[in-house]
Design an enzyme around this catalytic site. Structure first.
Site, PDB file in Angstrom:
ATOM      1  N   SER A   1      47.699  40.472  28.009  1.00 19.16           N
ATOM      2  CA  SER A   1      47.945  41.709  27.255  1.00 19.16           C
ATOM      3  C   SER A   1      48.889  41.451  26.089  1.00 19.16           C
ATOM      4  O   SER A   1      49.697  40.518  26.117  1.00 19.16           O
ATOM      5  CB  SER A   1      48.578  42.764  28.166  1.00 19.16           C
ATOM      6  OG  SER A   1      47.781  42.996  29.292  1.00 19.16           O
TER       7      SER A   1
HETATM    8  N1  SAH Z   1      48.502  40.696  33.650  1.00 22.57           N
HETATM    9  C1  SAH Z   1      47.767  39.644  32.972  1.00 22.57           C
HETATM   10  C2  SAH Z   1      46.631  40.172  32.137  1.00 22.57           C
HETATM   11  C3  SAH Z   1      45.515  40.481  33.001  1.00 22.57           C
HETATM   12  S1  SAH Z   1      43.915  40.754  32.308  1.00 22.57           S
HETATM   13  C4  SAH Z   1      48.647  38.747  32.169  1.00 22.57           C
HETATM   14  O1  SAH Z   1      49.869  38.959  32.104  1.00 22.57           O
HETATM   15  O2  SAH Z   1      48.144  37.768  31.619  1.00 22.57           O
HETATM   16  C5  SAH Z   1      43.227  41.512  33.750  1.00 22.57           C
HETATM   17  C6  SAH Z   1      42.992  40.582  34.909  1.00 22.57           C
HETATM   18  O3  SAH Z   1      42.500  41.380  35.989  1.00 22.57           O
HETATM   19  C7  SAH Z   1      41.927  39.529  34.659  1.00 22.57           C
HETATM   20  O4  SAH Z   1      42.460  38.263  34.882  1.00 22.57           O
HETATM   21  C8  SAH Z   1      40.827  39.870  35.660  1.00 22.57           C
HETATM   22  O5  SAH Z   1      40.155  38.742  36.173  1.00 22.57           O
HETATM   23  C9  SAH Z   1      41.624  40.588  36.738  1.00 22.57           C
HETATM   24  N2  SAH Z   1      40.867  41.462  37.625  1.00 22.57           N
HETATM   25  C10 SAH Z   1      39.853  42.314  37.335  1.00 22.57           C
HETATM   26  N3  SAH Z   1      39.428  42.955  38.450  1.00 22.57           N
HETATM   27  C11 SAH Z   1      40.209  42.497  39.474  1.00 22.57           C
HETATM   28  C12 SAH Z   1      40.265  42.754  40.885  1.00 22.57           C
HETATM   29  N4  SAH Z   1      39.464  43.624  41.490  1.00 22.57           N
HETATM   30  N5  SAH Z   1      41.189  42.107  41.608  1.00 22.57           N
HETATM   31  C13 SAH Z   1      42.026  41.200  41.049  1.00 22.57           C
HETATM   32  N6  SAH Z   1      42.016  40.912  39.725  1.00 22.57           N
HETATM   33  C14 SAH Z   1      41.121  41.541  38.956  1.00 22.57           C
END
Ligand code: SAH
Length: 231
Positions: A71
Protein backbone atom coordinates in the site's frame (compact mmCIF):
# COMPACT_ATOMS: atom_id res chain seq x y z
CA UNK A 1 22.81 11.35 7.89
CA UNK A 2 23.84 7.95 6.65
CA UNK A 3 25.12 5.75 9.43
CA UNK A 4 23.87 7.69 12.42
CA UNK A 5 21.51 10.09 14.07
CA UNK A 6 18.34 8.04 14.03
CA UNK A 7 18.98 5.50 16.72
CA UNK A 8 20.67 3.11 14.35
CA UNK A 9 17.46 1.67 12.95
CA UNK A 10 17.59 1.39 9.18
CA UNK A 11 19.97 4.33 9.02
CA UNK A 12 20.29 3.81 5.26
CA UNK A 13 18.02 6.18 3.35
CA UNK A 14 17.00 7.96 6.55
CA UNK A 15 16.82 11.30 4.74
CA UNK A 16 14.35 9.94 2.20
CA UNK A 17 12.26 8.47 5.02
CA UNK A 18 12.26 11.81 6.81
CA UNK A 19 11.08 13.51 3.60
CA UNK A 20 8.32 10.91 3.18
CA UNK A 21 7.17 11.58 6.74
CA UNK A 22 7.17 15.35 6.15
CA UNK A 23 4.92 14.74 3.14
CA UNK A 24 2.60 12.58 5.29
CA UNK A 25 2.55 15.32 7.94
CA UNK A 26 1.63 17.93 5.29
CA UNK A 27 -1.16 15.64 4.11
CA UNK A 28 -2.34 15.23 7.73
CA UNK A 29 -2.37 11.47 7.14
CA UNK A 30 -2.12 10.72 10.88
CA UNK A 31 -3.08 12.62 14.03
CA UNK A 32 -1.01 10.42 16.38
CA UNK A 33 2.64 11.58 16.16
CA UNK A 34 3.78 8.05 17.09
CA UNK A 35 2.51 6.83 13.72
CA UNK A 36 4.87 9.15 11.86
CA UNK A 37 7.72 8.29 14.24
CA UNK A 38 7.49 4.59 13.42
CA UNK A 39 7.20 5.31 9.70
CA UNK A 40 10.43 7.29 10.01
CA UNK A 41 12.01 4.27 11.64
CA UNK A 42 10.82 1.27 9.57
CA UNK A 43 13.00 0.82 6.44
CA UNK A 44 10.32 0.58 3.71
CA UNK A 45 12.96 -0.04 1.00
CA UNK A 46 13.68 -3.44 2.58
CA UNK A 47 10.04 -4.47 1.98
CA UNK A 48 10.02 -3.57 -1.70
CA UNK A 49 11.35 -5.84 -4.50
CA UNK A 50 14.80 -4.77 -5.68
CA UNK A 51 13.47 -3.57 -9.04
CA UNK A 52 11.34 -0.93 -7.25
CA UNK A 53 13.70 0.03 -4.43
CA UNK A 54 14.51 3.42 -5.92
CA UNK A 55 10.83 4.33 -5.55
CA UNK A 56 10.44 2.97 -2.02
CA UNK A 57 9.95 6.41 -0.42
CA UNK A 58 7.48 7.81 -2.95
CA UNK A 59 3.91 8.00 -1.68
CA UNK A 60 2.57 5.35 -4.02
CA UNK A 61 1.69 1.65 -4.00
CA UNK A 62 4.29 -0.67 -5.61
CA UNK A 63 4.08 -4.13 -7.15
CA UNK A 64 5.34 -6.96 -4.93
CA UNK A 65 4.53 -9.98 -7.16
CA UNK A 66 1.54 -12.33 -7.49
CA UNK A 67 -0.46 -9.35 -8.81
CA UNK A 68 -0.37 -7.74 -5.33
CA UNK A 69 0.88 -4.38 -4.05
CA UNK A 70 2.42 -2.81 -0.97
CA UNK A 71 0.00 0.00 0.00
CA UNK A 72 0.98 3.64 -0.43
CA UNK A 73 2.57 5.14 2.71
CA UNK A 74 -0.35 7.55 3.26
CA UNK A 75 -2.81 4.62 3.36
CA UNK A 76 -0.63 2.79 5.89
CA UNK A 77 -0.47 5.99 7.98
CA UNK A 78 -4.26 6.45 7.83
CA UNK A 79 -4.87 2.85 8.90
CA UNK A 80 -2.26 2.85 11.70
CA UNK A 81 -3.81 6.07 13.00
CA UNK A 82 -7.42 4.88 12.71
CA UNK A 83 -6.62 1.65 14.56
CA UNK A 84 -5.51 3.51 17.72
CA UNK A 85 -2.58 1.17 18.34
CA UNK A 86 -1.06 1.04 21.82
CA UNK A 87 1.81 -0.84 23.43
CA UNK A 88 0.85 -4.35 24.50
CA UNK A 89 -2.02 -4.92 22.06
CA UNK A 90 -2.53 -8.18 20.17
CA UNK A 91 -3.23 -7.56 16.51
CA UNK A 92 -4.50 -9.71 13.64
CA UNK A 93 -3.65 -8.54 10.12
CA UNK A 94 -5.24 -10.07 7.03
CA UNK A 95 -3.07 -9.60 3.92
CA UNK A 96 0.62 -9.69 4.89
CA UNK A 97 1.86 -8.77 1.40
CA UNK A 98 5.38 -7.40 1.88
CA UNK A 99 5.16 -7.36 5.69
CA UNK A 100 5.64 -3.56 5.83
CA UNK A 101 2.30 -2.68 7.41
CA UNK A 102 2.78 -5.53 9.90
CA UNK A 103 6.23 -4.18 10.85
CA UNK A 104 4.87 -0.66 11.41
CA UNK A 105 1.99 -2.10 13.45
CA UNK A 106 4.40 -4.09 15.61
CA UNK A 107 6.50 -0.97 16.20
CA UNK A 108 3.41 0.66 17.75
CA UNK A 109 2.50 -2.30 20.01
CA UNK A 110 6.03 -3.29 21.09
CA UNK A 111 7.60 -4.44 23.29
CA UNK A 112 4.88 -6.75 24.66
CA UNK A 113 2.31 -6.61 21.88
CA UNK A 114 2.18 -9.08 19.00
CA UNK A 115 1.10 -9.07 15.37
CA UNK A 116 -0.40 -12.22 13.81
CA UNK A 117 -0.55 -11.75 10.06
CA UNK A 118 -2.12 -14.00 7.42
CA UNK A 119 -1.31 -14.25 3.72
CA UNK A 120 -2.91 -16.57 1.17
CA UNK A 121 0.10 -16.67 -1.18
CA UNK A 122 2.85 -18.87 0.27
CA UNK A 123 5.51 -17.16 -1.85
CA UNK A 124 4.57 -13.71 -0.51
CA UNK A 125 4.53 -15.02 3.06
CA UNK A 126 8.09 -16.32 2.60
CA UNK A 127 9.16 -13.02 1.07
CA UNK A 128 7.57 -11.12 3.97
CA UNK A 129 9.47 -13.24 6.51
CA UNK A 130 12.73 -12.49 4.67
CA UNK A 131 11.86 -8.76 4.60
CA UNK A 132 11.18 -8.76 8.36
CA UNK A 133 14.50 -10.51 8.96
CA UNK A 134 16.27 -7.90 6.83
CA UNK A 135 14.59 -5.11 8.81
CA UNK A 136 15.69 -6.73 12.07
CA UNK A 137 19.21 -6.98 10.66
CA UNK A 138 19.06 -3.26 9.82
CA UNK A 139 18.21 -2.45 13.43
CA UNK A 140 14.45 -2.94 13.93
CA UNK A 141 15.16 -5.16 16.92
CA UNK A 142 12.41 -7.56 17.98
CA UNK A 143 10.34 -7.46 14.80
CA UNK A 144 10.99 -11.09 13.83
CA UNK A 145 9.70 -12.40 17.16
CA UNK A 146 6.97 -9.78 17.30
CA UNK A 147 5.32 -10.67 14.01
CA UNK A 148 4.04 -14.18 13.21
CA UNK A 149 3.35 -14.78 9.51
CA UNK A 150 0.88 -17.55 8.62
CA UNK A 151 -0.30 -18.88 5.28
CA UNK A 152 -4.05 -19.35 4.99
CA UNK A 153 -7.44 -17.87 4.21
CA UNK A 154 -7.54 -14.78 6.41
CA UNK A 155 -11.28 -14.30 5.90
CA UNK A 156 -11.63 -17.08 8.50
CA UNK A 157 -9.30 -15.23 10.88
CA UNK A 158 -7.11 -17.22 13.23
CA UNK A 159 -9.37 -18.48 16.06
CA UNK A 160 -6.51 -20.17 17.97
CA UNK A 161 -5.11 -16.81 19.13
CA UNK A 162 -8.42 -14.89 19.37
CA UNK A 163 -9.64 -12.52 20.64
CA UNK A 164 -7.63 -9.64 19.18
CA UNK A 165 -7.52 -6.03 20.38
CA UNK A 166 -7.12 -4.83 16.82
CA UNK A 167 -7.83 -6.46 13.45
CA UNK A 168 -7.03 -4.84 10.13
CA UNK A 169 -7.66 -6.13 6.62
CA UNK A 170 -5.44 -4.81 3.83
CA UNK A 171 -7.54 -6.10 0.91
CA UNK A 172 -11.06 -5.14 -0.12
CA UNK A 173 -13.96 -7.32 1.02
CA UNK A 174 -17.58 -7.53 -0.20
CA UNK A 175 -18.54 -7.17 3.49
CA UNK A 176 -16.64 -7.37 6.77
CA UNK A 177 -16.10 -11.14 7.23
CA UNK A 178 -18.20 -12.48 10.15
CA UNK A 179 -15.37 -14.64 11.60
CA UNK A 180 -13.27 -11.47 12.04
CA UNK A 181 -16.09 -9.70 13.91
CA UNK A 182 -16.35 -12.75 16.18
CA UNK A 183 -12.60 -12.70 16.91
CA UNK A 184 -12.57 -9.03 17.97
CA UNK A 185 -12.08 -8.45 21.72
CA UNK A 186 -14.38 -6.30 23.84
CA UNK A 187 -13.17 -2.73 23.34
CA UNK A 188 -11.52 -3.83 20.09
CA UNK A 189 -11.31 -2.04 16.75
CA UNK A 190 -11.46 -3.63 13.29
CA UNK A 191 -10.55 -1.87 10.02
CA UNK A 192 -11.64 -3.25 6.65
CA UNK A 193 -11.98 -1.77 3.16
CA UNK A 194 -15.45 -2.70 1.88
CA UNK A 195 -16.78 -2.32 -1.64
CA UNK A 196 -16.35 -3.11 -5.32
CA UNK A 197 -13.43 -4.00 -7.54
CA UNK A 198 -11.69 -0.62 -7.93
CA UNK A 199 -13.06 1.69 -5.26
CA UNK A 200 -14.00 1.02 -1.68
CA UNK A 201 -14.74 2.61 1.67
CA UNK A 202 -12.55 2.07 4.69
CA UNK A 203 -14.86 0.85 7.46
CA UNK A 204 -14.06 0.95 11.18
CA UNK A 205 -15.94 -1.31 13.52
CA UNK A 206 -15.68 -0.87 17.30
CA UNK A 207 -16.92 -3.46 19.78
CA UNK A 208 -18.42 -2.62 23.19
CA UNK A 209 -19.70 -5.88 24.64
CA UNK A 210 -22.12 -7.26 22.07
CA UNK A 211 -22.64 -3.85 20.45
CA UNK A 212 -20.76 -3.13 17.21
CA UNK A 213 -20.50 0.45 15.97
CA UNK A 214 -19.61 1.04 12.30
CA UNK A 215 -18.01 4.18 10.91
CA UNK A 216 -17.18 5.14 7.33
CA UNK A 217 -13.64 6.59 7.20
CA UNK A 218 -13.66 7.52 3.50
CA UNK A 219 -12.59 6.25 0.10
CA UNK A 220 -9.72 3.88 -0.61
CA UNK A 221 -8.52 1.42 -3.29
CA UNK A 222 -7.22 -2.04 -2.40
CA UNK A 223 -6.68 -5.35 -4.20
CA UNK A 224 -9.55 -7.81 -3.63
CA UNK A 225 -9.79 -10.00 -0.55
CA UNK A 226 -10.19 -13.57 -1.83
CA UNK A 227 -11.42 -16.56 0.14
CA UNK A 228 -14.47 -18.05 1.80
CA UNK A 229 -15.79 -14.69 3.08
CA UNK A 230 -14.11 -12.65 0.33
CA UNK A 231 -14.63 -12.33 -3.41
N1 SAH B 1 -0.30 -5.12 3.99
C1 SAH B 1 0.49 -5.37 2.81
C2 SAH B 1 -0.24 -5.05 1.53
C3 SAH B 1 -1.15 -6.13 1.23
S1 SAH B 1 -1.88 -6.25 -0.38
C4 SAH B 1 1.82 -4.69 2.84
O1 SAH B 1 2.13 -3.97 3.80
O2 SAH B 1 2.61 -4.91 1.93
C5 SAH B 1 -3.15 -7.39 0.09
C6 SAH B 1 -2.67 -8.78 0.40
O3 SAH B 1 -3.82 -9.53 0.81
C7 SAH B 1 -2.10 -9.52 -0.80
O4 SAH B 1 -0.81 -9.96 -0.50
C8 SAH B 1 -3.07 -10.69 -1.00
O5 SAH B 1 -2.45 -11.87 -1.45
C9 SAH B 1 -3.63 -10.85 0.40
N2 SAH B 1 -4.91 -11.55 0.51
C10 SAH B 1 -6.00 -11.46 -0.28
N3 SAH B 1 -6.99 -12.27 0.17
C11 SAH B 1 -6.50 -12.88 1.29
C12 SAH B 1 -7.02 -13.84 2.22
N4 SAH B 1 -8.25 -14.34 2.12
N5 SAH B 1 -6.24 -14.23 3.23
C13 SAH B 1 -4.98 -13.76 3.38
N6 SAH B 1 -4.43 -12.86 2.53
C14 SAH B 1 -5.17 -12.43 1.51
Amino acid sequence: MQGGGNGGTGAARADERAAMVEHLRDRAAASDPRVLEVMREVPRHLFVPRAHRADAYKDSPLRIGEGQTISAPHMVAIMLDAAGLRSGQRVLEIGTGSGYHAACTWALVRPDGHVHTMERHGALAEEAKANLAAAEEAGLFGVVDGVTVRVGDGTLGHPDEAPYDRIHVTAAAPDIPDPLKEQLADGGVLLCPVGGRYRQTLMRLSRRGDALREEDLGGCAFVPLKGEHGW
